[in-house]
Design a protein around this motif. Structure first.
Motif, PDB file in Angstrom:
ATOM      1  N   VAL A  39       0.745  -1.234  -0.054  1.00 24.90           N
ATOM      2  CA  VAL A  39       0.059  -0.138   0.104  1.00 24.90           C
ATOM      3  C   VAL A  39       0.810   1.262   0.109  1.00 24.90           C
ATOM      4  O   VAL A  39       0.748   2.160  -0.837  1.00 24.90           O
ATOM      5  N   GLY A  40       1.868   1.073   0.736  1.00 24.05           N
ATOM      6  CA  GLY A  40       2.928   2.319   0.786  1.00 24.05           C
ATOM      7  C   GLY A  40       3.635   2.656  -0.686  1.00 24.05           C
ATOM      8  O   GLY A  40       3.761   3.707  -1.189  1.00 24.05           O
ATOM      9  N   PHE A  42       2.303   1.608  -3.409  1.00 26.14           N
ATOM     10  CA  PHE A  42       1.192   2.200  -4.480  1.00 26.14           C
ATOM     11  C   PHE A  42       1.045   3.626  -4.376  1.00 26.14           C
ATOM     12  O   PHE A  42       1.102   4.369  -5.205  1.00 26.14           O
ATOM     13  N   PHE A  43       1.091   4.326  -3.096  1.00 27.45           N
ATOM     14  CA  PHE A  43       0.847   5.675  -2.938  1.00 27.45           C
ATOM     15  C   PHE A  43       2.070   6.400  -3.114  1.00 27.45           C
ATOM     16  O   PHE A  43       2.063   7.600  -3.576  1.00 27.45           O
ATOM     17  N   ALA A  44       3.129   5.622  -3.424  1.00 26.89           N
ATOM     18  CA  ALA A  44       4.642   6.285  -3.532  1.00 26.89           C
ATOM     19  C   ALA A  44       5.080   5.961  -4.980  1.00 26.89           C
ATOM     20  O   ALA A  44       6.388   5.940  -5.221  1.00 26.89           O
ATOM     21  N   ARG A  45       4.087   5.688  -5.842  1.00 27.54           N
ATOM     22  CA  ARG A  45       4.650   4.938  -7.157  1.00 27.54           C
ATOM     23  C   ARG A  45       5.100   5.872  -7.986  1.00 27.54           C
ATOM     24  O   ARG A  45       5.929   5.345  -8.798  1.00 27.54           O
ATOM     25  N   GLU A  46       4.870   7.123  -7.809  1.00 28.15           N
ATOM     26  CA  GLU A  46       5.426   8.238  -8.775  1.00 28.15           C
ATOM     27  C   GLU A  46       7.095   8.430  -8.575  1.00 28.15           C
ATOM     28  O   GLU A  46       7.712   8.892  -9.215  1.00 28.15           O
TER      29      GLU A  46
END
Length: 364
Positions: A39-40, A42-46
């Motif tokens: 999940v972390g 996913f939110f930091a994928r950029e």
């Protein structure tokens, strides 16, 4: 009066203390921790996507350092050479994506009216053979010009996002290339205690390099054959489809389909059913033979991953970090295996299940 003999009590071995956590509970805690980490990500994928791309580029270029240092080059000069080669690779990729995206958008605008006529002819033919309205509407929706233009716009947006991420990749490459020279002295600094961890990452780096060498070789062959075939059939913009075939070859298993759909659709627009079927037949003969039948054997030998895990990793990492996950799926899976499984002697079964044939060898 008889004396009573005293018998010493027999020593009883203490029972082993039960484990603090049951195996099932340990599995559940591990899965919960993995979900939190993913999940972390996913939110930091950029941030993670460009970071992983920069790491892969540096891993590919890092061996250039060794012959230069053996020739007497100082470390800073060898690091500069690695950075320059990495930048050349990124520049070539960016140029190909920009050229292909611009030509594709221009091509769709040029054949827009022909595409509308083809959609009308196709829906009329489907109705004439008695297919239901649902099938006809679904087929028309797929080939509807507005939907095609929307696909081009979304594709262009994805390419623009990737190119924007290149700014971060350029910075990552500099830092990672500089650190690469320092990490090479880890064993000399920490002694034999660091050797197992260093060996695992050497194996990981070698697997990443072999994977991209195999993919680039087969991708170049497929791109040349497809491009020449499309040029011979007078399909517009064969260079664009050759570039697409090369890039999609880095997407395991489903890259063939991604590279086939646009030229097949264009062949239908400019030449009707016969030309589209010829293009599909050529792609099936060339791409399926090389990408599906021959290449997986070389990739499996190069990285020791099962075909099922390779296919699943594409979907999984694309969902986690976005479009770059499809291209980086195999290196990311190898990294997870190196960090989680290869350092645990009790995980040999899981390593073997993932496709690592060496895990089945008795360590004795």
């Amino acid at each position: 009066m008889k004396r009573r003999r005293l018998v010493a009590p027999t020593a009883v071995a203490p029972e082993p203390a039960p484990p603090a956590l049951s195996p099932a509970l340990r599995v559940l805690i591990g899965l919960a921790a993995a979900v939190v980490v993913l999940v972390g990500m996913f939110f930091a994928r950029e941030v993670i996507g460009p970071l992983a791309l920069g790491a892969v580029i540096v891993i590919i270029c890092h061996p250039l350092r060794h012959p230069l240092e053996k020739r007497g080059w100082p470390r800073w000069a060898a690091t500069t050479a690695v950075i320059v080669v990495a930048y050349l690779i990124l520049a070539a990729l960016a140029a190909m994506l920009i050229y292909a995206g611009a030509q594709f958008a221009k091509l769709v605008g040029d054949v827009y009216s022909d595409l509308q006529a083809s959609v009308r002819d196709l829906t009329g033919w489907l109705q004439s053979v008695g297919l239901g309205s649902e099938v006809t509407e679904a087929t028309a929706a797929i080939l509807k010009p507005a939907n095609v233009l929307s696909f081009v716009s979304s594709l262009s947006g994805s390419v623009l996002a990737v190119l924007t991420a290149f700014f971060f990749v350029l910075a990552y490459v500099i830092f990672m290339a500089a650190d690469g020279s320092r990490y090479a002295r880890a064993e000399a600094s920490f002694g034999p205690a660091a050797r197992p961890a260093i060996a695992r990452f050497h194996t990981f780096n070698a697997g990443v390099r072999r994977y991209y060498i195999v993919n680039a070789t087969f991708g170049a062959i497929v791109a040349i054959v497809d491009g020449l075939a499309l040029w011979a059939l007078d399909v517009p913009a064969p260079i664009v489809w050759a570039i697409l075939a090369f890039v999609t070859n880095f997407v395991p298993n489903i890259g063939f389909v991604l590279g086939l759909l646009p030229p097949a659709m264009l062949a239908f627009v400019v030449g009707g059913w016969p030309l589209m079927l010829i293009v599909i037949a050529i792609y099936i003969v060339v791409n399926v033979t090389l990408q599906v039948l021959v290449q997986p054997k070389f990739v499996s030998d190069a990285v020791n991953l099962s075909l099922t895990l390779s296919f699943f990793s594409v979907i999984f990492w694309t969902f986690v970090i976005g479009p770059l996950g499809a291209i980086l799926s195999i290196p990311l899976t190898l990294l997870v295996r190196a960090l989680v499984l290869e350092g645990d002697p009790g995980a040999r079964w899981l390593r073997w299940l993932s496709g690592d044939a060496d895990a089945a060898v008795n360590p004795a």
